[in-house]
Design an enzyme around this catalytic site. Structure first.
Site, PDB file in Angstrom:
ATOM      1  CB  THR A  39      -0.949  -0.008   1.220  1.00 19.07           C
ATOM      2  OG1 THR A  39      -1.470  -1.328   1.410  1.00 19.07           O
ATOM      3  CG2 THR A  39      -2.104   0.957   1.017  1.00 19.07           C
ATOM      4  CE  LYS A 104       3.483   0.349  10.124  1.00 18.62           C
ATOM      5  NZ  LYS A 104       3.310  -0.206   8.773  1.00 18.62           N
ATOM      6  N   GLY A 105       4.312  -4.674  10.686  1.00 15.07           N
ATOM      7  CA  GLY A 105       5.521  -5.503  10.655  1.00 15.07           C
ATOM      8  C   GLY A 105       5.410  -6.716   9.770  1.00 15.07           C
ATOM      9  N   GLY A 106       4.277  -6.828   9.052  1.00 12.32           N
ATOM     10  CA  GLY A 106       4.140  -7.942   8.111  1.00 12.32           C
ATOM     11  C   GLY A 106       5.273  -7.962   7.094  1.00 12.32           C
ATOM     12  N   GLY A 107       5.773  -6.762   6.771  1.00  8.97           N
ATOM     13  CA  GLY A 107       6.905  -6.669   5.835  1.00  8.97           C
ATOM     14  C   GLY A 107       8.241  -6.648   6.555  1.00  8.97           C
ATOM     15  CD  GLU A 113       6.659  -0.480   8.660  1.00  4.74           C
ATOM     16  OE1 GLU A 113       6.390  -0.653   7.463  1.00  4.74           O
ATOM     17  OE2 GLU A 113       6.240  -1.228   9.558  1.00  4.74           O
ATOM     18  CE  LYS A 131      -3.711  -5.370   4.807  1.00  2.04           C
ATOM     19  NZ  LYS A 131      -2.774  -4.334   4.516  1.00  2.04           N
TER      20      LYS A 131
END
Ligand code: 5RP
Length: 249
Positions: A39, A104-107, A113, A131
């Site tokens: 995104t 967060k942190g899937g990537g 971040e 989400k």
């Protein structure tokens, strides 16, 4: 790198629309944090378009992947050492709840971040509808851990989870190669599949004091607004625009 042609995938189209909505907030002279993920990728393309249109912006990327994309697009980049205060960060999320708390942190970019978001006057999250959750935890919570002594650290994470009402399998994230995933800062990620996190602030506090835990993917009190796009359009949760500061007499 030029922007890819518009995808026909409805979810990707929603991500792009959320990014375009966030780009409406851009103003000349802004210092921006650039998020990471599919995104945020759209948002970086929007930033590049603004710059090509003559808008002066300076940006801090939240990962080496985003740095490479932005550099290839000719986006002026800086660091938090040179520019420690940012006006706005726009980033994706793996989950958000009604209180705009995030996972967060899937990537794997959660550490940078969170540092970049915390350095920003505002963090705006851009997502597709998938989400949205009523209770965080469906997405496994990423916890970034120093490789040294990681199994001892993992036990502390398990205990912190139990004490805050969370349970579920914990797994070291693997790269496509099958080797341990290594973050931009040289750490490993423990993905914690809790299913539900009944008390996110309690879990965040418990994880934060564990030696060896560098950061966790719970973002609490950081997002000012979430821009959610779906087939029906755009929904804004929270405050998209900064409240005007009270005038002094
Ligand atoms: C990366 C992130 C991303 O923002 C999150 O994984 C969402 O990614 P995408 O936009 O690809 O769904 O936290 O660490």
């Amino acid at each position: 790198m030029s922007a890819a042609p518009h995808s026909t995938d409805p979810m990707d189209a929603a991500k792009r629309r959320a990014a375009e909505k966030a780009a409406e907030l851009l103003r000349a002279g802004m210092r921006l944090g650039l998020g990471t993920g599919s995104t945020a990728w759209h948002f970086v393309n929007c930033v590049s378009e603004k710059i090509r249109g003559g808008m002066a912006l300076i940006c801090v990327p939240t990962s080496e992947t985003t740095r490479a994309q932005a550099a290839a697009l000719g986006i002026p980049l800086t660091t938090l050492d040179e520019t420690p205060e940012l006006d706005l960060t726009v980033d994706g999320a793996d989950e958000f709840d009604p209180k705009l708390r995030l996972i967060k942190g899937g990537g794997g970019a959660l550490l940078r971040e969170k540092i970049v978001a915390a350095a920003s006057a505002r963090m705006i999250v851009i997502t597709d509808r998938s989400k949205e959750v009523s209770c965080l935890g469906r997405f496994p919570l990423p916890v970034e851990i120093i490789p040294f002594g990681r199994e001892a650290t993992r036990r502390h994470v398990e205990r912190a989870a139990r004490q805050t009402g969370c349970a579920g399998p914990l797994a070291w994230r693997k790269a496509k190669s099958g080797l341990d995933f290594v973050t931009d800062s040289g750490n490993h990620i423990l993905d914690c599949a809790f299913g539900q996190i009944p008390d996110p602030p309690a879990l965040a506090a418990a994880l934060s004091v564990i030696p060896g835990v560098v950061e966790h993917g719970l973002f609490i009190g950081l997002a000012s607004a979430v821009i959610v796009a779906d087939a029906n359009g755009i929904e804004i949760k929270g405050e998209l625009h900064q409240a005007a500061s009270p005038s002094r007499s």
